[in-house]
Design a protein around this motif. Structure first.
Motif, PDB file in Angstrom:
ATOM      1  N   LEU A  28      -5.466  10.927  -3.863  1.00 21.28           N
ATOM      2  CA  LEU A  28      -4.746   9.673  -3.633  1.00 21.28           C
ATOM      3  C   LEU A  28      -5.709   8.559  -3.239  1.00 21.28           C
ATOM      4  O   LEU A  28      -5.591   7.420  -3.701  1.00 21.28           O
ATOM      5  CB  LEU A  28      -3.700   9.878  -2.537  1.00 21.28           C
ATOM      6  N   SER A  29      -6.669   8.894  -2.389  1.00 22.19           N
ATOM      7  CA  SER A  29      -7.639   7.901  -1.953  1.00 22.19           C
ATOM      8  C   SER A  29      -8.430   7.348  -3.138  1.00 22.19           C
ATOM      9  O   SER A  29      -8.631   6.138  -3.266  1.00 22.19           O
ATOM     10  CB  SER A  29      -8.581   8.526  -0.921  1.00 22.19           C
ATOM     11  N   ALA A  54       0.358   8.096   4.275  1.00 22.67           N
ATOM     12  CA  ALA A  54       1.032   9.309   3.805  1.00 22.67           C
ATOM     13  C   ALA A  54       1.773  10.003   4.940  1.00 22.67           C
ATOM     14  O   ALA A  54       2.898  10.496   4.757  1.00 22.67           O
ATOM     15  CB  ALA A  54       0.024  10.259   3.169  1.00 22.67           C
ATOM     16  N   SER A  91       2.365   1.625  -3.416  1.00 30.82           N
ATOM     17  CA  SER A  91       1.371   2.109  -4.375  1.00 30.82           C
ATOM     18  C   SER A  91       1.164   3.609  -4.244  1.00 30.82           C
ATOM     19  O   SER A  91       1.024   4.327  -5.233  1.00 30.82           O
ATOM     20  CB  SER A  91       0.037   1.382  -4.175  1.00 30.82           C
ATOM     21  N   LEU A  92       1.170   4.099  -3.017  1.00 31.73           N
ATOM     22  CA  LEU A  92       0.982   5.530  -2.793  1.00 31.73           C
ATOM     23  C   LEU A  92       2.188   6.308  -3.327  1.00 31.73           C
ATOM     24  O   LEU A  92       2.037   7.336  -3.994  1.00 31.73           O
ATOM     25  CB  LEU A  92       0.764   5.787  -1.303  1.00 31.73           C
ATOM     26  N   LYS A 123       0.837  -1.203   0.000  1.00 32.92           N
ATOM     27  CA  LYS A 123       0.000   0.000   0.000  1.00 32.92           C
ATOM     28  C   LYS A 123       0.869   1.250   0.000  1.00 32.92           C
ATOM     29  O   LYS A 123       0.600   2.222  -0.714  1.00 32.92           O
ATOM     30  CB  LYS A 123      -0.929   0.000   1.215  1.00 32.92           C
ATOM     31  N   ALA A 160      -5.231   5.949   3.594  1.00 31.54           N
ATOM     32  CA  ALA A 160      -4.305   6.728   2.774  1.00 31.54           C
ATOM     33  C   ALA A 160      -3.631   7.811   3.605  1.00 31.54           C
ATOM     34  O   ALA A 160      -2.427   8.060   3.475  1.00 31.54           O
ATOM     35  CB  ALA A 160      -5.039   7.341   1.580  1.00 31.54           C
ATOM     36  N   LEU A 216      -6.169   5.260  -5.714  1.00 30.97           N
ATOM     37  CA  LEU A 216      -5.726   3.964  -5.214  1.00 30.97           C
ATOM     38  C   LEU A 216      -6.873   3.075  -4.759  1.00 30.97           C
ATOM     39  O   LEU A 216      -6.650   1.924  -4.396  1.00 30.97           O
ATOM     40  CB  LEU A 216      -4.747   4.167  -4.057  1.00 30.97           C
TER      41      LEU A 216
END
Length: 296
Positions: free
Chosen positions: A48-49, A63, A31-32, A28, A59, A52
């Motif tokens: 971003l939320s 972050a 991916s971010l 995760k 998220a 993804l």
């Protein structure tokens, strides 16, 4: 409309079934980071939320962790996320190591040998051009920049080429933040004049530096384009004006473009999923409740 600017202090919520059965925490986070690295502009938490498919609390939590570790940063004066210095440094180490041991270095050597001048390969990192590889000319007079060296955007051939590939709004944003320092008498320090210069460079597909960064030195650059059409790097030649004037340098454009194409082929990057610069991020519409079918 999703609030793309507000990043409230969200309380960590217990993972539900969908989250616990999804990606591992490490994936995760990766991916971010990948979403931020691929984007052409800073991304908000809401964006971003959505990109993804990740709950906003999750998220946000990831972050904040990446920000504490220096892998992500907030843009100056804003709440959107950009790549952090630690992430950029790590990426540069990987790229530099791969470039120097790959066919890409041989391409630079060929260009330098054919023209008898210095060949450079660079990328845009934050508000600078960073050399990731370089082959010096055999002449006694050389321009000594090591891989990893940073040079300005506004007065170098590669820098102006990278700027020309950006949307106009992004160009204005960058030029509003970067000091347009005067290095020589030829340096363009007026933002409007520089924007007109970028339009010409974009139309020609060739970056030029006519003694704008170093007095007595000219440079011309061609873009290295990935499968999506994005400029991901640039190859350039630089030479003392006494050996190669600007008109002569521009005549080598076909050779540079051919080398850029070969470099792109060695990268062999798939077209990334990018968030369009002008895209408005909105929450997906809520599904309408279905009426129960009447039974006769």
């Amino acid at each position: 409309m999703v609030d793309t600017n507000a990043d409230h202090d969200l309380i960590d919520e217990p993972q539900g079934p969908a989250e616990s059965e999804g990606q591992a925490p490490t994936l995760k986070a990766f991916s971010l980071l990948q979403a931020v690295a691929r984007s052409e502009r800073p991304l908000s938490m809401a964006e971003l939320s959505i990109l993804l498919g990740m709950p906003k609390p999750t998220a946000y939590r990831i972050a904040r962790m990446l920000e504490r570790d220096g892998l992500l940063e907030r843009e100056a004066g804003g709440r959107r996320y950009v790549a952090g210095r630690k992430l950029l440094g790590f990426a540069m180490e990987i790229v530099t190591a791969s470039v120097r041991s790959a066919p890409r270095h041989a391409i630079l050597e060929t260009v330098s040998r054919q023209l008898g001048e210095t060949a450079n390969l660079g990328v845009m990192v934050a508000n600078h051009v960073v050399y990731i590889d370089r082959v010096e000319s055999a002449w006694p007079f050389g321009l000594r920049f090591e891989p990893g060296s940073r040079v300005p955007l506004h007065c170098t051939a590669m820098g102006k080429l990278f700027l020309s590939a950006q949307p106009r709004a992004r160009q204005e944003q960058i030029l509003g933040k970067v000091p347009l320092e005067r290095y020589t008498e030829n340096t363009i320090t007026d933002p409007q004049r520089l924007l007109r210069e970028l339009e010409s460079i974009r139309a020609a597909g060739l970056g030029v530096d006519n003694q704008e960064f170093l007095a007595g030195v000219v440079c011309v650059a061609a873009p290295v384009v990935d499968a999506s059409g994005a400029t991901i790097a640039a190859i350039a030649i630089s030479a003392p004006q006494a050996r190669m004037n600007m008109n002569q340098a521009v005549q080598h454009a076909p050779l540079l473009r051919a080398a850029a194409q070969r470099l792109a082929e060695t990268l062999a990057l798939p077209a990334p999923e990018r968030l369009a610069p002008e895209r408005q991020t909105e929450a997906p519409p809520a599904p309408r409740p279905r009426r129960a079918a009447r039974r006769g």
